[in-house]
Design a protein around this motif. Sequence first.
Motif, PDB file in Angstrom:
ATOM      1  N   VAL A 294       0.859  -1.184   0.000  1.00  0.00           N
ATOM      2  CA  VAL A 294       0.000   0.000   0.000  1.00  0.00           C
ATOM      3  C   VAL A 294       0.894   1.232   0.000  1.00  0.00           C
ATOM      4  CG1 VAL A 294      -1.716   1.329   1.296  1.00  0.00           C
ATOM      5  CG2 VAL A 294      -1.888  -1.174   1.195  1.00  0.00           C
ATOM      6  N   GLU A 295       0.715   2.059  -1.014  1.00  0.00           N
ATOM      7  CA  GLU A 295       1.467   3.308  -1.054  1.00  0.00           C
ATOM      8  C   GLU A 295       0.709   4.363  -0.257  1.00  0.00           C
ATOM      9  OE1 GLU A 295       2.056   5.046  -4.901  1.00  0.00           O
ATOM     10  OE2 GLU A 295       3.646   6.347  -4.153  1.00  0.00           O
ATOM     11  N   VAL A 296       1.452   5.104   0.544  1.00  0.00           N
ATOM     12  CA  VAL A 296       0.856   6.149   1.377  1.00  0.00           C
ATOM     13  C   VAL A 296       1.348   7.489   0.841  1.00  0.00           C
ATOM     14  CG1 VAL A 296       0.585   7.024   3.728  1.00  0.00           C
ATOM     15  CG2 VAL A 296       0.865   4.559   3.330  1.00  0.00           C
ATOM     16  N   ALA A 297       0.467   8.195   0.172  1.00  0.00           N
ATOM     17  CA  ALA A 297       0.828   9.468  -0.461  1.00  0.00           C
ATOM     18  C   ALA A 297      -0.443  10.298  -0.561  1.00  0.00           C
ATOM     19  CB  ALA A 297       1.438   9.230  -1.839  1.00  0.00           C
TER      20      ALA A 297
ATOM     21  N   CYS B 282      -0.824  14.005   7.165  1.00  0.00           N
ATOM     22  CA  CYS B 282      -0.548  13.542   8.528  1.00  0.00           C
ATOM     23  C   CYS B 282      -0.557  12.031   8.554  1.00  0.00           C
ATOM     24  CB  CYS B 282      -1.595  14.102   9.460  1.00  0.00           C
ATOM     25  SG  CYS B 282      -3.243  13.715   8.906  1.00  0.00           S
ATOM     26  N   LEU B 283       0.085  11.439   7.562  1.00  0.00           N
ATOM     27  CA  LEU B 283      -0.001   9.990   7.391  1.00  0.00           C
ATOM     28  C   LEU B 283       1.220   9.262   7.935  1.00  0.00           C
ATOM     29  CD1 LEU B 283      -1.498  10.653   3.976  1.00  0.00           C
ATOM     30  CD2 LEU B 283      -2.533   8.940   5.443  1.00  0.00           C
ATOM     31  N   ASP B 284       1.905   9.884   8.893  1.00  0.00           N
ATOM     32  CA  ASP B 284       3.141   9.279   9.399  1.00  0.00           C
ATOM     33  C   ASP B 284       2.899   8.168  10.410  1.00  0.00           C
ATOM     34  OD1 ASP B 284       2.163  11.271  11.058  1.00  0.00           O
ATOM     35  OD2 ASP B 284       4.141  11.691  11.893  1.00  0.00           O
ATOM     36  N   VAL B 285       1.635   7.923  10.734  1.00  0.00           N
ATOM     37  CA  VAL B 285       1.274   6.767  11.558  1.00  0.00           C
ATOM     38  C   VAL B 285       0.109   6.069  10.861  1.00  0.00           C
ATOM     39  CG1 VAL B 285       0.233   6.016  13.751  1.00  0.00           C
ATOM     40  CG2 VAL B 285       1.982   7.805  13.752  1.00  0.00           C
ATOM     41  N   VAL B 286       0.152   4.742  10.846  1.00  0.00           N
ATOM     42  CA  VAL B 286      -1.022   3.992  10.392  1.00  0.00           C
ATOM     43  C   VAL B 286      -1.414   3.066  11.534  1.00  0.00           C
ATOM     44  CG1 VAL B 286       0.310   2.148   9.217  1.00  0.00           C
ATOM     45  CG2 VAL B 286      -2.060   2.602   8.547  1.00  0.00           C
TER      46      VAL B 286
ATOM     47  N   GLY C 248      -2.964   8.417  11.936  1.00  0.00           N
ATOM     48  CA  GLY C 248      -2.943   8.642  13.374  1.00  0.00           C
ATOM     49  C   GLY C 248      -4.064   9.530  13.885  1.00  0.00           C
ATOM     50  N   MET C 249      -4.566  10.422  13.033  1.00  0.00           N
ATOM     51  CA  MET C 249      -5.634  11.322  13.462  1.00  0.00           C
ATOM     52  C   MET C 249      -6.994  10.922  12.938  1.00  0.00           C
ATOM     53  SD  MET C 249      -3.251  14.532  13.098  1.00  0.00           S
ATOM     54  CE  MET C 249      -2.248  13.398  12.179  1.00  0.00           C
ATOM     55  N   ASP C 250      -7.067   9.707  12.394  1.00  0.00           N
ATOM     56  CA  ASP C 250      -8.332   9.178  11.878  1.00  0.00           C
ATOM     57  C   ASP C 250      -8.968  10.094  10.834  1.00  0.00           C
ATOM     58  OD1 ASP C 250      -8.034   6.964  13.538  1.00  0.00           O
ATOM     59  OD2 ASP C 250      -9.104   7.919  15.190  1.00  0.00           O
ATOM     60  N   MET C 251      -8.130  10.592   9.935  1.00  0.00           N
ATOM     61  CA  MET C 251      -8.637  11.432   8.846  1.00  0.00           C
ATOM     62  C   MET C 251      -8.658  10.681   7.518  1.00  0.00           C
ATOM     63  SD  MET C 251      -6.433  14.736   9.908  1.00  0.00           S
ATOM     64  CE  MET C 251      -6.669  15.581   8.369  1.00  0.00           C
ATOM     65  N   PHE C 252      -7.671   9.806   7.326  1.00  0.00           N
ATOM     66  CA  PHE C 252      -7.609   9.009   6.098  1.00  0.00           C
ATOM     67  C   PHE C 252      -7.856   7.553   6.475  1.00  0.00           C
ATOM     68  CE2 PHE C 252      -4.998  12.705   5.192  1.00  0.00           C
ATOM     69  CZ  PHE C 252      -5.470  13.079   3.948  1.00  0.00           C
ATOM     70  N   PHE C 253      -8.673   6.892   5.668  1.00  0.00           N
ATOM     71  CA  PHE C 253      -9.058   5.521   5.981  1.00  0.00           C
ATOM     72  C   PHE C 253      -8.791   4.574   4.824  1.00  0.00           C
ATOM     73  CE2 PHE C 253     -11.505   7.990   8.935  1.00  0.00           C
ATOM     74  CZ  PHE C 253     -11.479   7.226  10.086  1.00  0.00           C
ATOM     75  N   GLY C 254      -8.476   3.352   5.189  1.00  0.00           N
ATOM     76  CA  GLY C 254      -8.421   2.267   4.240  1.00  0.00           C
ATOM     77  C   GLY C 254      -9.172   1.093   4.821  1.00  0.00           C
ATOM     78  N   LYS C 255      -9.393   0.100   3.991  1.00  0.00           N
ATOM     79  CA  LYS C 255     -10.220  -1.023   4.406  1.00  0.00           C
ATOM     80  C   LYS C 255      -9.547  -2.336   4.031  1.00  0.00           C
ATOM     81  CE  LYS C 255     -14.713  -0.432   3.913  1.00  0.00           C
ATOM     82  NZ  LYS C 255     -16.052  -0.394   3.243  1.00  0.00           N
ATOM     83  N   VAL C 256      -9.642  -3.296   4.932  1.00  0.00           N
ATOM     84  CA  VAL C 256      -9.184  -4.652   4.650  1.00  0.00           C
ATOM     85  C   VAL C 256     -10.405  -5.552   4.626  1.00  0.00           C
ATOM     86  CG1 VAL C 256      -7.855  -6.619   5.529  1.00  0.00           C
ATOM     87  CG2 VAL C 256      -6.911  -4.308   5.689  1.00  0.00           C
ATOM     88  N   ILE C 257     -10.539  -6.283   3.541  1.00  0.00           N
ATOM     89  CA  ILE C 257     -11.630  -7.245   3.433  1.00  0.00           C
ATOM     90  C   ILE C 257     -11.025  -8.641   3.472  1.00  0.00           C
ATOM     91  CG2 ILE C 257     -13.463  -8.175   1.951  1.00  0.00           C
ATOM     92  CD1 ILE C 257     -12.598  -4.626   1.440  1.00  0.00           C
ATOM     93  N   VAL C 258     -11.427  -9.411   4.468  1.00  0.00           N
ATOM     94  CA  VAL C 258     -10.977 -10.794   4.582  1.00  0.00           C
ATOM     95  C   VAL C 258     -12.141 -11.686   4.183  1.00  0.00           C
ATOM     96  CG1 VAL C 258     -10.106 -12.587   6.137  1.00  0.00           C
ATOM     97  CG2 VAL C 258      -9.372 -10.207   6.448  1.00  0.00           C
ATOM     98  N   LYS C 259     -11.907 -12.524   3.175  1.00  0.00           N
ATOM     99  CA  LYS C 259     -13.001 -13.411   2.744  1.00  0.00           C
ATOM    100  C   LYS C 259     -12.464 -14.690   2.141  1.00  0.00           C
ATOM    101  CE  LYS C 259     -13.646 -11.248  -1.777  1.00  0.00           C
ATOM    102  NZ  LYS C 259     -14.551 -10.467  -2.617  1.00  0.00           N
TER     103      LYS C 259
END
Length: 95
Positions: free
Chosen positions: A15-18, A46-50, A84-95
């Motif tokens: 996953v690229e973070v940009a 502010c994506l320096d923490v995931v 870290g500030m819950d502004m950008f989100f991603g999703k993991v789908i396990v199936k």
Amino acid sequence: MEDFNMTTAKQNVNVEVAGGYNPERVELQQGVPATITFNRTNAQGCLDVVHSTDLGFNTDLPLNQPQTVTVPTDKAGEFSFSCGMDMFFGKVIVK
Ligand SMILES: [Cu+2]
């Protein structure tokens, strides 16, 4: 998913973070050990923490230093991760 191979039975997704997460949606196969490698390539934002409470990780993302986290795949479902500030989100789908 990338690098998935039946013989090694492991899966890794990059996953690229940009300015957000690319891809924002990661699909994993249930029951197959999984990792996600985050590579932050852009200092903007502010994506320096995931982190993910659902998936149990909280990781610093130094610029251009890919960080790999282990993701549980024992339970099927949709799980979120965010900056870290819950502004950008991603999703993991396990199936
Ligand atoms: Cu943020």
